[in-house]
Scaffold this active site. Structure first.
Site, PDB file in Angstrom:
ATOM      1  N   LYS A  47       0.859  -1.192   0.000  1.00 22.03           N
ATOM      2  CA  LYS A  47       0.000   0.000   0.000  1.00 22.03           C
ATOM      3  C   LYS A  47       0.893   1.239   0.000  1.00 22.03           C
ATOM      4  CE  LYS A  47      -3.997   1.965   2.411  1.00 22.03           C
ATOM      5  NZ  LYS A  47      -3.450   3.324   2.550  1.00 22.03           N
TER       6      LYS A  47
ATOM      7  N   GLU B 277      -1.867   4.941  -7.585  1.00 23.81           N
ATOM      8  CA  GLU B 277      -1.305   5.841  -6.579  1.00 23.81           C
ATOM      9  C   GLU B 277      -0.211   6.697  -7.194  1.00 23.81           C
ATOM     10  OE1 GLU B 277      -1.989   6.584  -2.362  1.00 23.81           O
ATOM     11  OE2 GLU B 277      -2.977   5.357  -3.902  1.00 23.81           O
TER      12      GLU B 277
END
Length: 669
Positions: free
Chosen positions: A119, A177
């Site tokens: 993440k 991202e």
């Protein structure tokens, strides 16, 4: 939560707190609390609303994705498919419990395959492609509406403006991202310091702040990157698994994380989560956890969604790398060049499995920016550094910020700060704290290379009152050395021999050893080659020094100030009288294969250090400079090259990869 006032009031107060923190995080890029503390507030609100459903309203943070406030800087756009957030877990037990919940949706005979992704700690963005061309991009915002940042996203070099696909995709929404690599983040902050602009606290803030610039040209300078994590819609393309989606993205031109793993069962998931947690510092970017998803899209549909999150995925958050503690004192340290650096002493606190009791404060401008003082409760952060840093004040318990001293904490001399400098300096050449640091530098391996004379030896010799100048090192006798702790005859003889051998060091090593402010090994070599001996160097005028390639005005003034001190000149005379070499060996490089060839190194080399590469060039008669010009012959490019690469391309200069450079120099050896 206090139960002495009405439940409705408790619920509304929690909502206001969460909205405030949403605004700080999503709009100002300045979170005031950790993710863990935020989730505690959110779960408190969820619990109260579940127990009191009459008080649930449509505008509650629990009824939609967090981040409801959208900045007015950019135009709002509606996502074709909502960008949902994920439920967070903070322990392996939480992940195991999630697995048990989703098993209820699956037939007993059917095994669940998972996929785990690091993440990345950045900013989510959605990219829309029509007929394979990039047409728009937006932030996640509140999940339904985001900010239009199309022009800024176009500046990110690893986002394809046209998909590399032989079929036309009418609509393709790719989500991922936006982040900044650790190395690029460090360079960005160094550049901001040079421009006298405030630094970013962490890579996430740097990515968010850079992506939301009004001027895309500024964004283009920030070296942002993009990695895919999901999609909204892809028309006319059948994909059955999330792992297949990543393969598809790779084919159409998107970067994919290397550290993604398909796991056959939950045991493999847990083992891989542990691996990522232990190896997070080895990744080129910051991660704050990992995302676990059911790999099959068919099973994802069966398991379904809540109104906020998919049930088939969970985010495992690593243990906090931030902690709150009290600032007990601020110690002032004096470096070898006289720079006074503040160091924080903290109430011991556990952070990432390590007990922290000290932190860096960098300089007094940083103290003023943080508005921090002794007694304040502060938030510290540790992101791979040995020494953590204070990033903000959690609770202000003092008045104002810690002021810089008027006098040196070591010698009590007045201190000075140049107008364009952030550092306060003690300019007393006899300052004891400076002298100790200078001695340690003087005897170090890259300077005079006196083997066996580290910090402990220097401290003992100072305590015995044996050293007052550098020249005193060469007056030490065998009897003096025998006074040192743990020194017997053999060890004493070895140190005396090392001191004698150090007299043969070339002039460039002596210049570096003298500790002249701003002079490193490379500039010491350039100056030694130019002036040949110490006398020429001492007598050099401002004009002489400015004529030397790569020696700028700041360094020139530092040299002039250093030799303007009579004690410095007396010390150098003593070194000469002690037999220390003050001449640079003259090298005839005209016959060497790289004679008159100028090289510039940029980017990170994988098999050579920067210093090793420079030494190779010098040994073959070439020059290694730091700036690209028309006179540059070769630019050697490693990973993540900077603006030097772009300039080399524009000037038509020969560019070598690391392997090509090694072949070139090996051919000459």
């Amino acid at each position: 939560m206090n139960n002495e006032y009405p439940i409705e009031k408790q619920i509304e107060d929690l909502r206001q707190q969460i909205r405030h923190h949403d605004y700080q995080y999503y709009c100002l890029d300045n979170p005031e609390i950790s993710d863990f503390e935020y989730d505690k507030l959110f779960k408190q609100l969820q619990k109260l609303e579940e127990e009191n459903p009459l008080f649930i309203t449509q505008d509650s943070p629990t009824q939609r994705v967090s981040g409801s406030v959208v900045s007015s800087t950019f135009k709002q756009v509606k996502h074709n498919t909502p960008m949902l957030s994920l439920d967070n877990s903070y322990s392996m037990e939480d992940v195991l419990a999630w697995n048990e919940r989703i098993k209820k949706f699956v037939d007993n005979n059917e095994t669940i395959e998972f996929i785990v992704e690091p993440k990345i700690d950045g900013l989510s963005a959605s990219l829309t492609y029509i007929n394979n061309s990039f047409v728009s991009g937006a932030t996640r915002g509140d999940g339904n509406y985001g900010e239009d940042i199309t022009e800024n996203l176009k500046t990110i070099k690893n986002i394809p403006l046209k998909l590399l696909y032989d079929r036309q995709l009418v609509l393709c929404e790719i989500r991922g991202e936006v982040y900044i690599n650790k190395k690029d983040f460090q360079q960005l902050n160094e550049n901001l310091v040079d421009l006298e602009q405030p630094k970013f606290a962490n890579p996430r803030n740097a990515a968010a702040g850079s992506l939301r610039q009004k001027n895309p040209q500024i964004t283009a300078q920030r070296k942002l990157s993009f990695l895919v994590h999901s999609f909204g819609q892809i028309s006319g393309q059948e994909i059955n698994k999330h792992s297949d989606f990543f393969d598809f993205c790779s084919k159409i031109g998107f970067p994919i994380q290397k550290d993604i793993k398909v796991c056959k069962n939950i045991k493999e998931v847990i083992n891989f989560l542990k691996y990522l947690q232990e190896n997070r510092d080895n990744l080129p970017y910051e991660i704050d956890g990992a995302v676990v998803k059911v790999n099959s899209y068919k099973l994802q549909k069966i398991i379904g969604y809540t109104n906020k999150s998919p049930k088939w995925a969970v985010a495992y958050k690593f243990p906090a790398r931030q902690a709150t503690t009290k600032l007990l004192s601020i110690e002032l340290q004096v470096g070898r060049t006289g720079v006074i650096t503040p160091k924080a002493t903290l109430a011991p606190v556990s952070l990432s499995g390590v007990t922290i009791s000290n932190a860096t404060l960098h300089n007094f401008d940083e103290i003023e920016r943080l508005n921090v003082n002794i007694g304040d409760d502060v938030v510290i952060e540790r992101a791979g550094e040995v020494i953590p840093k204070i990033i903000k004040v959690a609770t202000k318990n003092s008045n104002g910020y810690f002021l810089p001293p008027l006098h040196c904490p070591s010698c009590n001399s007045k201190i000075f700060k140049e107008e364009d400098d952030v550092y306060y300096n003690c300019v007393n050449p006899s300052c004891p704290a400076q002298f100790r640091r200078k001695l340690i530098h003087f005897v170090s391996r890259d300077a005079m290379n006196i083997d066996g004379s580290g910090e402990a030896v220097v401290d003992q010799l100072l305590k015995l009152n044996k050293l007052h100048t550098f020249a005193d090192i060469y007056k030490l006798t065998f009897d003096d050395v025998m006074l040192l702790e743990l020194f017997k005859e053999k060890k004493a003889n070895n140190l005396i021999q090392a001191i004698t051998e150090s007299k043969k060091q070339p002039l460039n090593k002596l210049i570096f050893a003298l500790g002249i402010r701003h002079i490193g090994e490379k500039s010491a070599q350039i100056l030694a080659d130019k002036f040949s001996n110490i006398d020429n160097f001492i007598l050099a005028t401002k004009e002489d020094l400015l004529s030397v390639n790569e020696i700028g005005p700041v360094l020139v003034q530092s040299i002039l100030d250093f030799f303007a001190n009579k004690e410095t000149l007396n010390m150098i005379e003593e070194l000469k009288n002690s037999g220390v070499n003050t001449v640079e060996p003259q090298k005839n490089t005209s016959f060497l294969p790289l004679a008159n060839k100028t090289f510039v190194l940029t980017g990170e080399l994988s098999t050579l250090t920067r210093k090793d590469a420079q030494n190779l060039i010098l040994s073959l008669g070439g020059k290694a400079t730091s700036s690209v010009s028309k006179k540059t012959d070769y630019v050697v490019v490693g990973e993540n090259p900077g603006s030097k690469y772009d300039k080399a391309v524009s000037l038509g200069i020969t560019i070598l990869t690391e392997e090509e450079f090694k072949k070139l120099v090996n051919k000459q050896l």
